[in-house]
Design a protein around this motif. Structure first.
Motif, PDB file in Angstrom:
ATOM      1  N   VAL A 181       7.802 -13.913   0.172  1.00  0.00           N
ATOM      2  CA  VAL A 181       6.936 -12.740   0.050  1.00  0.00           C
ATOM      3  C   VAL A 181       5.536 -13.031   0.586  1.00  0.00           C
ATOM      4  O   VAL A 181       4.954 -14.085   0.322  1.00  0.00           O
ATOM      5  CB  VAL A 181       6.863 -12.278  -1.423  1.00  0.00           C
ATOM      6  CG1 VAL A 181       5.866 -11.127  -1.568  1.00  0.00           C
ATOM      7  CG2 VAL A 181       8.236 -11.835  -1.900  1.00  0.00           C
ATOM      8  N   ALA A 182       5.008 -12.086   1.332  1.00  0.00           N
ATOM      9  CA  ALA A 182       3.630 -12.126   1.818  1.00  0.00           C
ATOM     10  C   ALA A 182       3.007 -10.761   1.591  1.00  0.00           C
ATOM     11  O   ALA A 182       3.702  -9.757   1.436  1.00  0.00           O
ATOM     12  CB  ALA A 182       3.589 -12.490   3.298  1.00  0.00           C
ATOM     13  N   VAL A 183       1.682 -10.724   1.575  1.00  0.00           N
ATOM     14  CA  VAL A 183       0.970  -9.464   1.386  1.00  0.00           C
ATOM     15  C   VAL A 183      -0.036  -9.271   2.508  1.00  0.00           C
ATOM     16  O   VAL A 183      -0.674 -10.237   2.961  1.00  0.00           O
ATOM     17  CB  VAL A 183       0.265  -9.411   0.004  1.00  0.00           C
ATOM     18  CG1 VAL A 183      -0.734 -10.549  -0.160  1.00  0.00           C
ATOM     19  CG2 VAL A 183      -0.424  -8.062  -0.216  1.00  0.00           C
ATOM     20  N   VAL A 184      -0.145  -8.048   2.981  1.00  0.00           N
ATOM     21  CA  VAL A 184      -1.188  -7.669   3.932  1.00  0.00           C
ATOM     22  C   VAL A 184      -2.248  -6.894   3.157  1.00  0.00           C
ATOM     23  O   VAL A 184      -1.989  -5.766   2.725  1.00  0.00           O
ATOM     24  CB  VAL A 184      -0.636  -6.803   5.084  1.00  0.00           C
ATOM     25  CG1 VAL A 184      -1.768  -6.394   6.025  1.00  0.00           C
ATOM     26  CG2 VAL A 184       0.435  -7.540   5.849  1.00  0.00           C
ATOM     27  N   PRO A 185      -3.448  -7.472   2.934  1.00  0.00           N
ATOM     28  CA  PRO A 185      -4.514  -6.709   2.276  1.00  0.00           C
ATOM     29  C   PRO A 185      -5.068  -5.670   3.250  1.00  0.00           C
ATOM     30  O   PRO A 185      -5.376  -5.995   4.403  1.00  0.00           O
ATOM     31  CB  PRO A 185      -5.571  -7.775   1.954  1.00  0.00           C
ATOM     32  CG  PRO A 185      -4.873  -9.097   2.116  1.00  0.00           C
ATOM     33  CD  PRO A 185      -3.837  -8.872   3.163  1.00  0.00           C
ATOM     34  N   VAL A 186      -5.157  -4.428   2.807  1.00  0.00           N
ATOM     35  CA  VAL A 186      -5.566  -3.345   3.694  1.00  0.00           C
ATOM     36  C   VAL A 186      -6.650  -2.499   3.039  1.00  0.00           C
ATOM     37  O   VAL A 186      -6.834  -2.523   1.818  1.00  0.00           O
ATOM     38  CB  VAL A 186      -4.367  -2.455   4.082  1.00  0.00           C
ATOM     39  CG1 VAL A 186      -3.324  -3.256   4.832  1.00  0.00           C
ATOM     40  CG2 VAL A 186      -3.749  -1.823   2.845  1.00  0.00           C
ATOM     41  N   SER A 187      -7.344  -1.730   3.877  1.00  0.00           N
ATOM     42  CA  SER A 187      -8.461  -0.931   3.366  1.00  0.00           C
ATOM     43  C   SER A 187      -8.341   0.540   3.726  1.00  0.00           C
ATOM     44  O   SER A 187      -9.290   1.303   3.535  1.00  0.00           O
ATOM     45  CB  SER A 187      -9.786  -1.477   3.915  1.00  0.00           C
ATOM     46  OG  SER A 187      -9.773  -1.470   5.343  1.00  0.00           O
ATOM     47  N   PHE A 188      -7.197   0.960   4.252  1.00  0.00           N
ATOM     48  CA  PHE A 188      -7.065   2.375   4.603  1.00  0.00           C
ATOM     49  C   PHE A 188      -6.923   3.224   3.332  1.00  0.00           C
ATOM     50  O   PHE A 188      -6.602   2.718   2.254  1.00  0.00           O
ATOM     51  CB  PHE A 188      -5.883   2.606   5.550  1.00  0.00           C
ATOM     52  CG  PHE A 188      -4.556   2.119   5.046  1.00  0.00           C
ATOM     53  CD1 PHE A 188      -3.809   2.860   4.137  1.00  0.00           C
ATOM     54  CD2 PHE A 188      -4.019   0.929   5.510  1.00  0.00           C
ATOM     55  CE1 PHE A 188      -2.584   2.424   3.678  1.00  0.00           C
ATOM     56  CE2 PHE A 188      -2.778   0.484   5.061  1.00  0.00           C
ATOM     57  CZ  PHE A 188      -2.064   1.233   4.145  1.00  0.00           C
ATOM     58  N   SER A 189      -7.161   4.528   3.480  1.00  0.00           N
ATOM     59  CA  SER A 189      -7.092   5.446   2.348  1.00  0.00           C
ATOM     60  C   SER A 189      -5.634   5.673   1.948  1.00  0.00           C
ATOM     61  O   SER A 189      -4.803   6.056   2.772  1.00  0.00           O
ATOM     62  CB  SER A 189      -7.745   6.776   2.712  1.00  0.00           C
ATOM     63  OG  SER A 189      -7.612   7.711   1.661  1.00  0.00           O
ATOM     64  N   LEU A 223       9.004 -11.251   3.741  1.00  0.00           N
ATOM     65  CA  LEU A 223       9.125  -9.963   3.057  1.00  0.00           C
ATOM     66  C   LEU A 223       7.705  -9.517   2.748  1.00  0.00           C
ATOM     67  O   LEU A 223       7.039 -10.098   1.898  1.00  0.00           O
ATOM     68  CB  LEU A 223       9.939 -10.099   1.774  1.00  0.00           C
ATOM     69  CG  LEU A 223      11.312 -10.772   1.884  1.00  0.00           C
ATOM     70  CD1 LEU A 223      12.020 -10.750   0.532  1.00  0.00           C
ATOM     71  CD2 LEU A 223      12.170 -10.123   2.949  1.00  0.00           C
ATOM     72  N   VAL A 224       7.236  -8.500   3.449  1.00  0.00           N
ATOM     73  CA  VAL A 224       5.817  -8.154   3.437  1.00  0.00           C
ATOM     74  C   VAL A 224       5.574  -6.911   2.598  1.00  0.00           C
ATOM     75  O   VAL A 224       6.247  -5.886   2.766  1.00  0.00           O
ATOM     76  CB  VAL A 224       5.290  -7.915   4.865  1.00  0.00           C
ATOM     77  CG1 VAL A 224       3.772  -7.669   4.841  1.00  0.00           C
ATOM     78  CG2 VAL A 224       5.616  -9.104   5.767  1.00  0.00           C
ATOM     79  N   THR A 225       4.610  -7.011   1.696  1.00  0.00           N
ATOM     80  CA  THR A 225       4.143  -5.854   0.947  1.00  0.00           C
ATOM     81  C   THR A 225       2.709  -5.559   1.354  1.00  0.00           C
ATOM     82  O   THR A 225       2.031  -6.404   1.943  1.00  0.00           O
ATOM     83  CB  THR A 225       4.247  -6.097  -0.570  1.00  0.00           C
ATOM     84  OG1 THR A 225       3.872  -4.903  -1.265  1.00  0.00           O
ATOM     85  CG2 THR A 225       3.358  -7.244  -1.021  1.00  0.00           C
ATOM     86  N   PHE A 226       2.253  -4.361   1.065  1.00  0.00           N
ATOM     87  CA  PHE A 226       0.905  -3.933   1.437  1.00  0.00           C
ATOM     88  C   PHE A 226       0.059  -3.814   0.174  1.00  0.00           C
ATOM     89  O   PHE A 226       0.433  -3.094  -0.754  1.00  0.00           O
ATOM     90  CB  PHE A 226       0.950  -2.585   2.158  1.00  0.00           C
ATOM     91  CG  PHE A 226       1.622  -2.620   3.507  1.00  0.00           C
ATOM     92  CD1 PHE A 226       0.872  -2.593   4.677  1.00  0.00           C
ATOM     93  CD2 PHE A 226       3.004  -2.678   3.613  1.00  0.00           C
ATOM     94  CE1 PHE A 226       1.493  -2.610   5.920  1.00  0.00           C
ATOM     95  CE2 PHE A 226       3.633  -2.707   4.849  1.00  0.00           C
ATOM     96  CZ  PHE A 226       2.880  -2.675   6.005  1.00  0.00           C
TER      97      PHE A 226
END
Length: 475
Positions: free
Chosen positions: A263-271, A143-146
């Motif tokens: 649960v997993a998280v994708v760390p992101v840098s988009f606006s 279950l992926v969150t951003f």
């Protein structure tokens, strides 16, 4: 790429912190805050690539059903379903209902991309890379969150503290953090490893429902029953109220994500911005050399770091810094831009007073599936409106118990039915509708029909309508 991802778009929020532009009758997701199209339409555009996505499922409430359908049609994005929530039950029940619906359409292995309809996102290469990573992880059961890389100590967002890397581009979630005060937000940014909680998810429909069944069984049962007993209404799916109402009013973070081991998280840098306040709108808007963002007619002198948004009036500002000026047809908000999180509290105060409640709920211009109307003038026993009817559209066949009406056509041609008799009324012509008559207004032409309506009578409320026949299912 395998089976296309199914977008599930949440479009039922009210966005009170963007008052007076956003109101309960037409909230922020349906407004063009950052361009010519609405935030909802921008969300639809991001999921319109058929090589990545199947047709979206939209979850909203009955009051917004026609604007959802109309805005999707305007930009040519077909929808797999518009699910109507009969009561508000927060995000767990809404997402669960979307997952059940998607599973029934496409199977338990379907991956769903859950999106808020009111976020401003720059869909650059970093965005699409994160979507691909999340979809791959979700297809394997995560279950992926951003998590959004923070650009400042925001107090309007929740945070995610990331844990160990998982080797597939995702990371463990160490913990979720509620919206912090300013000092705590500063401390978390100094420590590092904290990301804004975007409220955007990538989930296997079956995996999510399994966790929902285990961790929030009442939500699971409510969603299953609501979809199983749903009924079709034109192009909409009305979730069963008796079932849906049994769901607890709880967010998916509390009910599922803070408890699940998947649960997993994708760390992101988009606006990314949820545009939850006027300062957030200012940050993503084009600005002049003095860091002012202006929408509408305005003259600014010796003014800096400010946001001006005017629907009709010309706004003039002299010698101010850090202000938000939002001028609509019937209300004006002026306040510190840096303190715009406080607008929500002001709206609560306005809503609590009978004399100001209406300006928190409806605009002077109200939109309907056939067009809409603007209020021009109100008196004790009369009111004046401007009706606008789209080409080919018609209002319901109806009657009123307490008012008569006069219609003056100012643009286009009107087809008017009164007690079975049809009359064409052209520009600069008028017609009288006596009290109690059965009538209908239609636009048979190819241009917008505009009519000035003068109502007279003892009661002029919008609920004095008996619909006899209606192509939008309201009779």
């Amino acid at each position: 790429m395998g089976q296309p991802v199914v977008p599930v778009i949440l479009a039922g929020g009210q966005g009170t912190r963007l008052w007076p532009l956003s109101r309960s009758a037409r909230p922020k997701q349906f407004l063009p805050l950052t361009g010519k199209t609405s935030l909802f339409q921008e969300t639809l555009k991001r999921v319109s690539d058929p090589s990545r996505y199947a047709a979206p499922i939209v979850i909203t409430n009955a009051d917004y059903r026609f604007v959802v359908a109309e805005q999707a049609q305007e930009i040519g994005v077909p929808l797999a379903g518009i699910l109507l929530e009969p009561v508000a039950r927060n995000t767990t029940a809404a997402i669960a209902a979307g997952a059940v619906f998607a599973e029934r359409q496409s199977g338990a292995d379907t991956v769903i991309h859950v999106l808020a309809s009111d976020a401003a996102i720059v869909a650059d290469d970093a965005y699409w890379a994160s979507v691909d990573v999340a979809a791959a992880a979700a297809s394997k059961g995560s279950l992926v969150t951003f998590g959004i890389s923070p650009t400042g100590p925001e107090t309007g967002y929740g945070y995610i503290e990331v844990g160990a890397e998982r080797g597939d581009g995702t990371r463990d979630v160490a913990r979720f953090v509620e919206k912090p005060d300013h000092d705590r937000a500063v401390a978390m940014l100094r420590q590092g490893g904290f990301y804004w909680n975007s409220g955007m998810f990538m989930l296997g429909a079956g995996s999510f429902l399994d966790e929902c069944r285990a961790l929030s069984p009442e939500s699971f049962e409510a969603a299953q029953g609501a979809v199983e007993n749903a009924r079709a209404d034109l192009d909409f799916v009305r979730l069963d109220e008796a079932s849906f109402a049994t769901a607890p009013n709880i967010s998916v973070d509390y009910a599922i994500f803070e408890k699940s081991r998947k649960v997993a998280v994708v760390p992101v840098s988009f606006s990314w911005s949820d545009l939850g306040s006027w300062d957030a709108v200012w940050k993503v808007s084009p600005q002049d050399a003095q860091h002012n963002a202006v929408v509408g007619d305005a003259t600014l002198s010796n003014t800096t770091n400010s946001l001006v948004h005017s629907e009709k009036a010309h706004v003039a500002i002299e010698g101010l810094d850090d202000v938000a000026v939002i001028a609509t047809e019937d209300a004006v908000f002026v306040g510190r831009l840096s303190e715009s999180q406080k607008v929500g509290a002001m709206v609560k105060a306005l809503k609590a007073r009978p004399e100001t409640q209406a300006i928190t709920e409806i605009h002077k211009t109200a939109y309907r599936p056939w067009g809409g109307y603007s209020s021009i003038l109100n008196g004790a026993r009369f009111q004046v409106k401007k009706l606008f009817v789209k080409p080919g559209a018609k209002l319901s066949l109806q009657k009123h118990h307490h008012r008569a009406e006069h219609w003056v056509v100012v643009s286009g041609s009107a087809e008017v039915t009164i007690d079975g008799k049809v009359t064409m009324v052209n520009e600069n012509e008028s017609i009288y509708l006596p009290l109690g008559c059965v009538h209908r207004l239609a636009n048979p032409g190819k241009i917008l029909l505009e009519v000035i309506e003068v109502q007279t009578g003892s009661y002029l409320g919008e609920d004095d309508i008996i619909r006899i026949e209606d192509e939008f299912g309201r009779a």
